[in-house]
Design a protein around this motif. Structure first.
Motif, short mmCIF file in Angstrom:
data_model
loop_
_atom_site.label_atom_id
_atom_site.label_comp_id
_atom_site.label_asym_id
_atom_site.label_seq_id
_atom_site.Cartn_x
_atom_site.Cartn_y
_atom_site.Cartn_z
N HIS A 18 4.89 -1.25 14.91
CA HIS A 18 4.00 -0.90 13.80
C HIS A 18 3.55 0.55 13.85
N ASN A 19 4.48 1.42 14.16
CA ASN A 19 4.22 2.86 14.11
C ASN A 19 5.57 3.57 14.08
N THR A 20 5.92 4.14 12.95
CA THR A 20 7.23 4.75 12.78
C THR A 20 7.48 5.86 13.80
N TYR A 21 6.49 6.68 14.05
CA TYR A 21 6.65 7.83 14.94
C TYR A 21 6.82 7.38 16.40
N SER A 43 0.83 -1.20 0.00
CA SER A 43 0.00 0.00 0.00
C SER A 43 0.87 1.26 0.00
N LEU A 44 1.92 1.24 0.82
CA LEU A 44 2.83 2.39 0.87
C LEU A 44 3.47 2.64 -0.49
N ILE A 45 3.92 1.57 -1.14
CA ILE A 45 4.53 1.69 -2.47
C ILE A 45 3.51 2.24 -3.47
N VAL A 66 1.11 9.68 6.45
CA VAL A 66 0.00 9.11 7.22
C VAL A 66 0.13 7.59 7.25
N CYS A 67 0.50 7.01 6.11
CA CYS A 67 0.59 5.55 6.00
C CYS A 67 1.63 4.96 6.95
N ILE A 68 2.78 5.64 7.12
CA ILE A 68 3.82 5.07 7.98
C ILE A 68 3.46 5.18 9.46
N GLY A 128 -4.82 0.80 6.88
CA GLY A 128 -4.00 2.01 6.94
C GLY A 128 -3.78 2.59 5.55
N GLY A 129 -3.57 1.70 4.56
CA GLY A 129 -3.37 2.15 3.18
C GLY A 129 -4.61 2.82 2.63
N MET A 130 -5.78 2.24 2.92
CA MET A 130 -7.03 2.82 2.44
C MET A 130 -7.30 4.18 3.10
N ALA A 131 -7.03 4.26 4.41
CA ALA A 131 -7.23 5.53 5.13
C ALA A 131 -6.29 6.60 4.59
#
Length: 390
Positions: free
Chosen positions: A307-310, A173-175, A358-360, A207-210
């Motif tokens: 599962h959350n970069t931040y 999704s990120l790609i 947002v995705c990451i 997450g990708g859809m959002a």
């Protein structure tokens, strides 16, 4: 040094290979650490004396280097120092690779750089959709086990999710988000935008859809509404065809399994809560780079990543490292607001950036080459769009 300056065919080929290689995480082999295609390209650039980095860094690039240096020092308190050292060196390779990429990208004209971007996107789409269809056919005929990955699919909770050329549906999704708004903004290439949207839907990544939805809202604010009507039609047609091909009960099962657990973020809220518990008492310097999984096993017997970069940067690096990371992202994103507001030709860039970051929020991506090379590419587009800033 045999690096050739100028916008020639050889440099366009280098740019294509450098950029495409970061997305092909399925092409890897394990020797104790995972060696991916971009690692091989990096070694080639070193060995062939093509290694070159920008003479002048942008503010966000300088902040990312400071982020890396300070973050690396937090590894002093690592529970497994040898493994942590390998990971720190790996992150150093990723950041160096992005700087090399930026230097190559800015040797091209803007038109040729975007042409390379377009060709990479098309290649990724066709490889991903082909691998998915082959994997889906195999699953339909022979079946696959829970958690198994085969070609372009992964089985999770008994349902098929697209992973394409990536190793994870969420990274697919990120790609896809990297390319979707560019193709949506290109009249003669819009079918690829719809194709990437379908890939996001096939990945079943919430997450990708959002992220796509949020980026779409940003895009709508400055876009031609006809494109949005076409987009809505494509999504509707996708669901109608899915309903026609698949049994209605199967669709209900898929939706139920993806919606179930939504109230706690599919288990992510629990992991984030565990992360914040670990963070207490380590607010300034964090628990150390690449240490969350180790602490999570130690305290909660849980093998999951955050599962959350931040949150991952905050908990592992502490408030100082986190602040520099956020500041670098803010400085990076700020540059593109002007292009978004005043340059119709660059309308696609800001929605792409918004949806990407947002995705990451639902991915562990701070060590991913996709993050840093994406920044390098967008910085190159900015520099080529505004020659006075070079």
């Amino acid at each position: 040094m045999r690096f050739e300056k100028g916008d020639n065919l050889k440099n366009r080929v280098y740019c294509f290979v450098i950029f495409a290689s970061i997305f092909a995480s399925r092409l890897n082999f394990d020797i104790g650490i995972s060696i991916q295609l971009f690692h091989i390209i990096f070694i080639f650039l070193l060995a062939s004396a093509l290694y070159v980095v920008p003479k002048k860094l942008l503010v966000d690039e300088f902040l990312l280097l400071i982020f890396y240096i300070l973050f690396s020092f937090t590894g002093i308190n690592a529970i497994e120092p040898s493994q942590t050292l390998i990971m720190i060196l790996g992150l150093g390779v990723v950041i160096n690779y992005s700087l090399i990429s930026r230097c190559f990208f800015t040797r091209l004209s803007l038109a040729n750089l975007l042409n390379v971007f377009s060709k990479v996107g098309k290649l990724i789409f066709w490889l991903s959709i082909s691998l998915y269809l082959l994997g889906f056919c195999f699953f339909f005929l022979f079946g696959l086990n829970e958690g198994e990955k085969f070609l372009g699919v992964m089985i999770e909770k008994g349902i098929v999710r697209a992973i394409g050329i990536s190793t994870d549906p969420n990274f697919l999704s990120l790609i896809s988000l990297v390319f979707v708004f560019y193709f949506l903004d290109s009249k003669d290439k819009r079918l690829y935008a719809y194709g990437f949207i379908i890939l996001i839907l096939l990945s079943l990544s919430r997450g990708g859809m959002a992220s796509l939805l949020i980026g779409g809202v940003v895009y709508i604010l400055r876009s031609d509404y006809k494109k949005i009507i076409y987009l809505a039609l494509i999504v509707s047609i996708f669901f109608i065809i899915s309903k026609w091909i698949l049994d209605f009960d199967i669709i209900n099962v898929v939706l139920e399994k993806r919606i179930s657990g939504l109230e706690n973020g599919g288990g992510r809220f629990d992991i984030w809560s565990q992360g914040l518990h670990i963070f207490k008492g380590n607010e300034i310097f964090g628990i150390g780079i690449f240490q969350f999984k180790t602490y999570n096993i130690l305290y909660f017997s849980d093998i999951h990543y955050l599962h959350n970069t931040y949150f991952e940067v905050l908990i592992e690096g502490g408030i100082i490292v986190f602040s520099i990371f956020i500041l670098s992202i803010a400085c990076f994103s700020k540059k593109f607001l002007f292009l978004y507001c005043y340059d119709k030709k660059s309308l696609w860039i800001f929605p792409t950036i918004i949806s990407f970051f947002v995705c990451i929020f639902g991915l562990s991506a701070y060590s991913s080459p996709i993050l840093y090379t994406f920044i390098a590419f967008m910085n190159s587009v900015y520099l080529l769009n505004t020659p006075a800033s070079r």
